[in-house]
Design an enzyme around this catalytic site. Structure first.
Site, short mmCIF file in Angstrom:
data_model
loop_
_atom_site.label_atom_id
_atom_site.label_comp_id
_atom_site.label_asym_id
_atom_site.label_seq_id
_atom_site.Cartn_x
_atom_site.Cartn_y
_atom_site.Cartn_z
N LYS A 90 -0.59 -0.99 -4.50
CA LYS A 90 -1.74 -0.08 -4.54
C LYS A 90 -1.14 1.32 -4.55
O LYS A 90 -0.64 1.80 -3.53
CB LYS A 90 -2.64 -0.28 -3.31
CG LYS A 90 -3.82 0.69 -3.22
CD LYS A 90 -4.60 0.45 -1.93
CE LYS A 90 -5.83 1.34 -1.82
NZ LYS A 90 -5.50 2.74 -1.47
N TYR A 110 0.89 -1.17 0.00
CA TYR A 110 0.00 0.00 0.00
C TYR A 110 0.92 1.21 0.00
O TYR A 110 1.40 1.65 1.04
CB TYR A 110 -0.89 -0.07 1.24
CG TYR A 110 -1.93 1.02 1.38
CD1 TYR A 110 -2.10 2.02 0.43
CD2 TYR A 110 -2.76 1.04 2.50
CE1 TYR A 110 -3.06 3.00 0.58
CE2 TYR A 110 -3.73 2.02 2.66
CZ TYR A 110 -3.87 3.01 1.70
OH TYR A 110 -4.83 3.98 1.87
#
Length: 297
Positions: free
Chosen positions: A167, A137
């Site tokens: 991400k 992330y």
């Protein structure tokens, strides 16, 4: 492991609803998820920033996973397990994977000035605990940790098999493309709703968005139009989506999402303090923009 084709598409970055006493409301979370599935969601990113993860206790974070796990086997589920400490992240990882989540994702450990070797070790340890590769992330605006693709430690990590992909919650989409260039097996999801078409052009297989909780059909149309080569139409809808995003960010993104879900008939409580409640003036401003630009079907 699921293929890129199985993992691609639109994912809601799930919010965390609260009841009238401020407790996690698993039933309300499931109601939002159920609606998003009917609207065409490919999956859910559970327990991330949109879910106020760092405002929850450890028990509450696991409670959120438990509520979302009702959909295990029915859709793609990614649990955000990021923490400052590796042991805490591993506890979330084991809990989520034991509940049937497909993968886990993690922000880089922040606050302390961890070295690239220490950050990489954190991801290797999470991957080992998960028994599956980890989605990074990448949110440097909040973690203040950059994944420099010229850094040998990070290059080794991205090529190691311990990483599923990224991400990319970072306006630097060149960085995303360079990460994908390091390893053809990696995947990328756009993490900023407002850059979805740009990320698709640079190789993302999908998008994980906070506003998808309450405007998923709008983004589903953008994604599909772009995939069909109808880029002018996709961009037109992206402009409208960005008008909505700009308005929500001006008043407070997470409070705005929760307010709009309530307006749509799914009460989810307010965001936890120190987030502020929306004023009546802010609500009226938001209503005007969303009523004008949000595509609901």
């Amino acid at each position: 492991m699921k293929t890129k084709e199985q993992l691609g598409g639109i994912y809601s970055a799930s919010i965390t609803p609260y009841d009238h006493e401020g407790r996690v409301d698993g039933a309300a979370l499931q109601a939002v998820m159920r609606r998003n599935l009917k609207e065409g969601a490919a999956g859910f990113f559970v327990g991330g920033s949109s879910g106020e993860c760092f405002l929850l206790t450890e028990a509450e974070r696991i409670q959120v996973f438990e509520a979302a796990s009702a959909f295990a086997g029915q859709t793609n589920l990614i649990a955000h397990v990021g923490a400052i400490g590796t042991d805490e992240a591993i506890r979330y990882t084991k809990a989520a994977m034991g509940m049937g989540f497909d993968f886990v994702a993690a922000t880089a450990p922040f606050y302390y000035g961890f070295s690239s070797k220490e950050i990489c070790r954190y991801y290797y340890d999470i991957a080992e605990a998960a028994g599956a590769p980890v989605l990074i992330y990448n949110f440097p605006g909040n973690t203040h940790k950059e994944f420099d693709v010229a850094n040998a430690d990070y290059c080794e990590l991205f090529r190691s098999g311990a990483i599923l992909g990224v991400k990319q919650t970072n306006y630097n989409l060149f960085q995303m493309e360079r990460i994908l260039n390091l390893n053809p097996d990696l995947i990328a999801f756009d993490g900023y709703d407002e850059t979805m078409v740009a990320a698709q052009a640079l190789g993302s297989i999908g998008s994980i968005g906070s506003t998808f909780n309450m405007m998923l059909p709008h983004y589903k149309k953008i994604f599909t139009l772009f995939e069909e080569g109808k880029r002018a139409q996709a961009l037109e809808l992206q402009h409208k989506a960005n008008n909505c995003m700009e308005a929500m960010c001006r008043v407070g993104l997470i409070p705005a999402i929760k307010y709009e879900l309530g307006r749509q008939g799914i009460p989810v409580g307010e965001a936890r303090r120190p987030f502020s409640s929306l004023t009546e003036e802010q609500k009226a401003y938001l209503d005007d923009v969303l009523d004008r630009d949000l595509v609901s079907e």
